[in-house]
Motif scaffolding. Structure first.
Motif, short mmCIF file in Angstrom:
data_model
loop_
_atom_site.label_atom_id
_atom_site.label_comp_id
_atom_site.label_asym_id
_atom_site.label_seq_id
_atom_site.Cartn_x
_atom_site.Cartn_y
_atom_site.Cartn_z
N VAL A 71 0.83 -1.20 0.00
CA VAL A 71 0.00 0.00 0.00
C VAL A 71 0.86 1.25 0.00
O VAL A 71 0.63 2.20 -0.77
N HIS A 72 1.88 1.27 0.85
CA HIS A 72 2.72 2.46 0.96
C HIS A 72 3.57 2.67 -0.28
O HIS A 72 3.88 3.81 -0.65
N VAL A 73 3.97 1.58 -0.94
CA VAL A 73 4.70 1.72 -2.21
C VAL A 73 3.82 2.41 -3.24
O VAL A 73 4.27 3.31 -3.96
N LYS A 74 2.56 2.03 -3.33
CA LYS A 74 1.64 2.66 -4.29
C LYS A 74 1.44 4.14 -3.96
O LYS A 74 1.37 4.99 -4.86
N GLN A 75 1.36 4.45 -2.67
CA GLN A 75 1.20 5.85 -2.28
C GLN A 75 2.41 6.67 -2.69
O GLN A 75 2.29 7.80 -3.16
N GLU A 76 3.60 6.10 -2.51
CA GLU A 76 4.80 6.83 -2.88
C GLU A 76 4.94 6.95 -4.39
O GLU A 76 5.49 7.94 -4.90
N GLU A 77 4.47 5.96 -5.12
CA GLU A 77 4.50 6.05 -6.58
C GLU A 77 3.71 7.25 -7.07
O GLU A 77 4.07 7.87 -8.07
N ALA A 78 2.63 7.59 -6.37
CA ALA A 78 1.83 8.75 -6.76
C ALA A 78 2.63 10.04 -6.64
O ALA A 78 2.34 11.02 -7.35
N GLY A 79 3.63 10.07 -5.77
CA GLY A 79 4.51 11.22 -5.64
C GLY A 79 5.75 11.13 -6.48
O GLY A 79 6.66 11.96 -6.35
N GLY A 80 5.83 10.11 -7.35
CA GLY A 80 6.97 9.96 -8.24
C GLY A 80 8.16 9.26 -7.63
O GLY A 80 9.25 9.29 -8.20
N VAL A 81 7.98 8.59 -6.49
CA VAL A 81 9.10 7.93 -5.81
C VAL A 81 9.33 6.56 -6.42
O VAL A 81 8.39 5.78 -6.64
N ASN A 82 10.58 6.23 -6.67
CA ASN A 82 10.98 4.96 -7.26
C ASN A 82 11.37 3.98 -6.14
O ASN A 82 12.37 4.17 -5.47
N ASN A 83 10.57 2.94 -5.94
CA ASN A 83 10.85 1.90 -4.95
C ASN A 83 11.11 0.54 -5.61
O ASN A 83 10.89 -0.50 -4.99
N GLU A 84 11.59 0.56 -6.84
CA GLU A 84 11.72 -0.69 -7.59
C GLU A 84 12.70 -1.67 -6.95
O GLU A 84 12.45 -2.87 -6.91
N ARG A 85 13.83 -1.17 -6.46
CA ARG A 85 14.81 -2.09 -5.86
C ARG A 85 14.26 -2.73 -4.59
O ARG A 85 14.36 -3.93 -4.40
N LEU A 86 13.67 -1.91 -3.73
CA LEU A 86 13.12 -2.45 -2.49
C LEU A 86 11.99 -3.43 -2.79
O LEU A 86 11.92 -4.52 -2.19
N LEU A 87 11.11 -3.06 -3.71
CA LEU A 87 9.99 -3.94 -4.02
C LEU A 87 10.48 -5.23 -4.69
O LEU A 87 9.94 -6.32 -4.44
N GLY A 88 11.52 -5.12 -5.51
CA GLY A 88 12.08 -6.32 -6.13
C GLY A 88 12.68 -7.28 -5.11
O GLY A 88 12.48 -8.49 -5.18
N LEU A 89 13.41 -6.73 -4.14
CA LEU A 89 13.97 -7.58 -3.09
C LEU A 89 12.86 -8.24 -2.27
O LEU A 89 12.94 -9.41 -1.90
N PHE A 90 11.84 -7.45 -1.98
CA PHE A 90 10.71 -8.00 -1.22
C PHE A 90 10.05 -9.14 -1.98
O PHE A 90 9.77 -10.22 -1.43
N GLU A 91 9.79 -8.94 -3.28
CA GLU A 91 9.15 -9.98 -4.08
C GLU A 91 10.04 -11.22 -4.18
O GLU A 91 9.55 -12.35 -4.19
N ALA A 92 11.35 -11.02 -4.26
CA ALA A 92 12.25 -12.16 -4.40
C ALA A 92 12.16 -13.09 -3.20
O ALA A 92 12.24 -14.31 -3.34
N ASP A 93 11.97 -12.54 -2.02
CA ASP A 93 11.94 -13.37 -0.82
C ASP A 93 10.55 -13.71 -0.33
O ASP A 93 10.33 -14.77 0.25
N HIS A 94 9.59 -12.81 -0.56
CA HIS A 94 8.28 -12.99 0.06
C HIS A 94 7.14 -12.98 -0.95
O HIS A 94 5.98 -12.95 -0.54
N GLY A 95 7.46 -13.00 -2.22
CA GLY A 95 6.40 -12.92 -3.23
C GLY A 95 6.74 -13.72 -4.47
O GLY A 95 7.03 -14.91 -4.41
N ASP A 96 6.75 -13.07 -5.60
CA ASP A 96 6.94 -13.70 -6.91
C ASP A 96 8.35 -13.40 -7.40
O ASP A 96 8.66 -12.28 -7.81
#
Length: 522
Positions: free
Chosen positions: A318-343
């Motif tokens: 949820v917070h990643v989507k909120q930050e995306e609305a402000g133009g914030v790039n969280n791709e590395r953090l989200l990628g690491l999260f997905e690698a261990d806890h997602g897809d």
């Protein structure tokens, strides 16, 4: 003179004097000029111009004054630059990314009003791009600002951040050298300490950060400097010392949310889990950052509180989507999260694109780890090795490399790098540390024997026939793609007598060593 004309002239002169002092002439050592005596707005303007934290009430006053002034005088390019930079500072301090689009509008308005020789607006845009983790844009704006005003030291901190995000070590060194030639005050020492810390020069970093903390005057500045000292102590494996400095940071500024999260990190390392959870929840409640969500979620998972961990991971999304609305790039953090806890496959796709944009060692490590988690360990190892060779001395990168080498059967290298991760920081992750220790225990001790079983005997020991060289490999190494077991000399015990009679892949099936372990240093 008419009163209306007089007010316009006074406002223009005041703005020019303040901006001249803050954005152009303010010395980083603070010795040659007194800070502008303009109350809260002046304090905030000085902090924003110097790239140091400003008190939130002071920022609110500055923003209110500039907004009111610009409604009456929309052609004041310098006030637009100040307003935009103040929005960036408030967005960073509060983690409210709604400030970033406002900042972009104000800074672009300043550039449209004064397209040439406007380093104030360019530096503001570079700082904004760094806050959004758009390091290519930050580099572009920062280089233009430095080109227009090479003696204006405040351009170089933004350039250092941009080059760091792009993995440009030479650019970082050059920008830091330029910054240090122009001053030696709080902002310069703080930035130098951060660069030295990323290089693993802990003693140098400690000296610079301690000096910066001693030079800090405002509560916000002191809190930021003390928290950086705390981070360095925690990375050295000294959580009690880190806790002491984070407590001091919060005593200086109770709203400094990074120090709250730092307390949680240190308390968890000390085994004080209830207090750690409370500290993390406090930080996440005040400033709901995705990185706090991930750290807290992994702490819950380490404590076997799986429902709470899943809830925290959902909050992260949820917070990643909120930050995306402000133009914030969280791709590395989200990628690491997905690698261990997602897809993991989705993580590879996401991080491949991010690596093309921002090829830093940290991004290379994240992509390499995601490739390993998706079943492409050999490709992943190449990237993680590159990250370890060119990047910071990171326990997370060493942990990733050791786990991948273990999967591939490179037992000696796996022992070395897993052990290195724990030596760099024995508390680097609530999930990664137990995983590293379990992997080392499963690997066990190296096979019996010594150098005589790996290296050719000396001529004195074997006689003239020993002059013929033997094709041997140094201990703990093997040709690319081959298991170390295939490198054993014929004199060793038969394979059936090995303490571990199975192949490396059988002793460490994929998914048992790292699935569910931490993918991110905290």
């Amino acid at each position: 003179m008419k009163p209306s004309v007089k007010r316009v002239l006074v406002a223009s002169v005041a703005g020019s004097v303040v901006l001249g002092g803050v954005f152009v002439l303010l010395p980083p050592d603070g010795k040659d000029a007194a800070p502008p005596a303009l109350g809260p707005a002046g304090r905030a303007m000085a902090a924003v111009g110097a790239g140091t934290p400003a008190a939130l009430p002071d920022l609110a006053v500055l923003i209110g004054e500039r907004e009111a002034h610009l409604r009456a005088h929309p052609g004041d390019d310098q006030s637009w630059a100040v307003l935009g930079s103040a929005y960036v500072a408030r967005g960073v301090r509060t983690s409210d990314v709604a400030n970033f689009p406002k900042a972009e509008t104000a800074l672009n308005t300043s550039l449209r009003t004064k397209p040439e020789k406007n380093p104030e607006a360019l530096t503001g845009l570079a700082t904004l791009a760094n806050a959004r983790r758009d390091f290519r844009a930050a580099k572009k704006w920062g280089e233009q600002a430095a080109e227009q005003a090479p003696k204006r030291w405040t351009s170089y901190p933004a350039l250092i951040d941009a080059y760091t995000g792009l993995g440009d070590a030479k650019g970082v060194s050059k920008a830091l050298e330029s910054l240090q030639e122009l001053g030696s005050g709080l902002a310069v020492r703080s930035r130098a300490g951060q660069v030295y810390r990323s290089r693993g020069w802990r003693e140098n970093a400690g000296v610079e950060l301690a000096d910066a903390a001693a030079l800090a005057e405002s509560p916000a500045e002191k809190a930021a400097c003390l928290h950086r000292v705390a981070e360095l102590a925690w990375e050295r494996g000294e959580p009690a010392e880190a806790l002491r400095f984070d407590d001091a940071a919060l005593a200086a500024d109770a709203d400094h949310h990074p120090a709250m999260a730092g307390r949680g990190r240190a308390l968890a390392s000390l085994g004080r889990y209830s207090e750690a959870l409370q500290a993390y929840r406090s930080a996440s409640t005040r400033q709901p950052l995705p990185e706090y969500d991930l750290e807290l979620g992994e702490l819950y998972a380490a404590l076997k509180l799986k429902p709470a961990a899943r809830a925290q991971y959902e909050a992260l999304r949820v917070h990643v989507k909120q930050e995306e609305a402000g133009g914030v790039n969280n791709e590395r953090l989200l990628g690491l999260f997905e690698a261990d806890h997602g897809d993991a496959d989705a993580a590879v796709k996401r991080l491949t694109a991010e690596y093309k944009r921002h090829g830093s060692p940290e991004t290379a490590d994240a992509l390499g780890w995601a490739l390993h988690r998706s079943g492409e360990s050999k490709k992943g190892l190449k990237l993680v090795t590159k990250a370890m060779d060119k990047g910071p001395r990171s326990p997370l990168i060493a942990f990733h490399r050791g786990q991948i080498e273990r999967e591939l059967g490179w037992e000696g290298a796996a022992r070395r790098h897993l052990g290195e991760a724990l030596r760099i920081n024995p508390f680097f992750s609530p999930l990664g540390v137990p995983a590293a220790k379990a992997a080392l225990e499963e690997l066990g001790e190296p096979s019996e024997g010594g150098p005589e079983e790996v290296y050719a005997p000396s001529p004195a020991a074997q006689g003239p026939q020993a002059l013929t060289p033997r094709r041997t490999a140094p201990r703990g190494t093997s040709p690319r793609g081959q298991s170390p077991r295939t490198q054993q000399p014929r004199t060793q015990q038969p394979r059936t007598q090995s303490p571990r009679g199975t192949s490396p892949r059988q002793t460490a099936p994929r998914g048992s060593s790292s699935r569910g372990s931490s993918s991110r240093g905290v």
